[in-house]
Design an enzyme around this catalytic site. Structure first.
Site, PDB file in Angstrom:
ATOM      1  N   LYS A 287     -17.974  28.154  -3.624  1.00  0.00           N
ATOM      2  CA  LYS A 287     -17.462  26.825  -3.238  1.00  0.00           C
ATOM      3  C   LYS A 287     -18.571  25.780  -3.421  1.00  0.00           C
ATOM      4  CE  LYS A 287     -18.627  27.955   1.540  1.00  0.00           C
ATOM      5  NZ  LYS A 287     -18.094  28.392   2.835  1.00  0.00           N
TER       6      LYS A 287
ATOM      7  N   TYR B 175     -41.764   1.466   0.786  1.00  0.00           N
ATOM      8  CA  TYR B 175     -40.955   0.586   1.637  1.00  0.00           C
ATOM      9  C   TYR B 175     -41.368   0.719   3.097  1.00  0.00           C
ATOM     10  CZ  TYR B 175     -37.736  -0.166  -2.255  1.00  0.00           C
ATOM     11  OH  TYR B 175     -37.182  -0.508  -3.451  1.00  0.00           O
TER      12      TYR B 175
END
Ligand SMILES: *Cc1c(COP(=O)(O)O)cnc(C)c1O
Length: 359
Positions: free
Chosen positions: A35, A256
């Protein structure tokens, strides 16, 4: 030049891991869980490679099951979450896809639909996860309804799922086994209980079919553990490269927000991978990255397309050098622990921008 960042998938490691799990559970057949794009490893390439070596495949969604059949996969395919609407039932029959039945609403749909051929059903017992499945009080009635339903093939197979099998000291798994066995002991049909943790840590749960996911990809499901402790090999190497190497002065910030300041003159490397590739933005300072044979720490904020590492004052690393984010030399389990998540999440959330290469 090879693309970067890239996830190199070692198909040979998948075969190795599957055989390793078969050694642990020699009496069991294997439903390889693929999956979520085979946990980020590439659904079709993984399933085609394992088709025949694994006895079947487990997926969560009908679309995944259909992709397997369209891709020529011959092994058994089981829809772990079951079908959601009655219209999907003829599709299951047409493409020979088995389904889990875990809820009353599915019994009603099976009883009302018209099918040419009966569908192969795995009845799910809720043995303690309390998410999907029939609890003890409702199990017999559900089982009888399936037996009586002409749209359901006999024999009905039986399954359950563990919620705490990755905690080997936990008694809850023994409790779940007992709930399942008490309900199903006298019934015909195949049984399937063990996920990776069951297969590795709970021998009593290795029944007719094991359902390994994460272990197949070489990763341990248990906190503080690594796959190599069980003879497993990581199937994914997440790689990128240095796109800048800079002299960085003591006291200067990076990235940042300017969160990290160098405590000494050093060299900072910029790696071409960021949260836009699926590398976690919340990776804290100190999360290890593998550069030229050593671990170096992430420093400053991970940004969308790149992250920064402290290479150290004497670093001789150069632009273009390879960087490993996780893989054999740097276990994904270790990175996940730094980030405060699980390996499952990191491998399944890689973005399409990461090239997936098969070796
Ligand atoms: C995902 C899943 C598995 C595989 O779990 P792992 O922990 O990755 O081995 C097995 N069974 C069911 C029902 C699942 O949903």
């Amino acid at each position: 030049m090879k693309p970067f960042p890239r996830a190199e998938i070692r198909l040979g490691a998948l075969t190795h891991n599957l055989r390793q799990l078969k050694t642990l559970a020699p009496e069991s057949r294997v439903l390889a869980i693929v999956k979520a794009n085979a946990y980020g490893h590439g659904l079709l390439n993984v399933a085609r490679h394992l088709d025949g070596e694994a006895d079947g495949f487990g997926v969560a969604r009908l679309e995944e099951a259909l992709a397997l059949r369209k891709g020529g996969v011959k092994g058994r395919v089981l829809l772990l979450g079951g079908f959601f609407i009655a219209e999907d039932l003829p599709t299951l029959v047409e493409h020979k896809i088995d389904t889990v039945v875990h809820h009353e609403s599915q019994l009603e749909m099976l009883e009302q639909v018209q099918l040419d051929t009966p569908v192969n059903v795995w009845l799910k017992v809720d043995s303690g996860m309390h998410r999907l499945g029939f609890v003890a009080e409702n199990f017999d009635a559900a089982y009888q309804r399936l037996l009586q339903c002409p749209n359901v093939a006999s024999a009905v197979q039986l399954m359950t799922h563990f919620s705490r099998a990755d905690e080997p000291e936990q008694k809850y798994t023994e409790y779940q086994l007992k709930v399942f066995d008490d309900l199903t002991a006298t019934l015909p049909g195949d049984r399937s209980i063990a996920n990776s943790a069951g297969t590795l840590f709970w021998p009593a749960s290795r029944r007719d079919w094991i359902r390994p996911g994460i272990a197949l990809y070489g990763i341990s499901p248990m906190t503080g553990d690594v796959g190599s402790n069980h003879g497993l090999q990581p199937a994914m190497e997440l790689k990128s490269r240095l796109i800048a190497v800079r002299d960085h002065k003591s006291g200067q910030p990076v990235g940042y927000g300017g969160y990290w300041h160098a405590s000494r003159d050093t060299r900072v490397g910029v790696v071409a991978i960021g949260y836009g590739d699926g590398y976690p933005r919340n990776a804290p300072e100190g999360t290890p990255v593998w550069v030229n044979g050593r671990r170096v720490p992430v420093v400053g904020r991970v940004s969308m397309d790149m992250l920064t590492v402290d290479l150290g004052p004497d670093a001789a690393d150069a632009v273009g050098d390879d960087v490993l984010l996780w893989g054999e030399a740097l276990p994904l389990e270790e990175v996940a622990e730094h980030v405060g998540t699980i390996a499952y999440e990191l491998m399944t959330t890689l973005m399409v921008r990461v090239a997936v290469c098969f070796e």
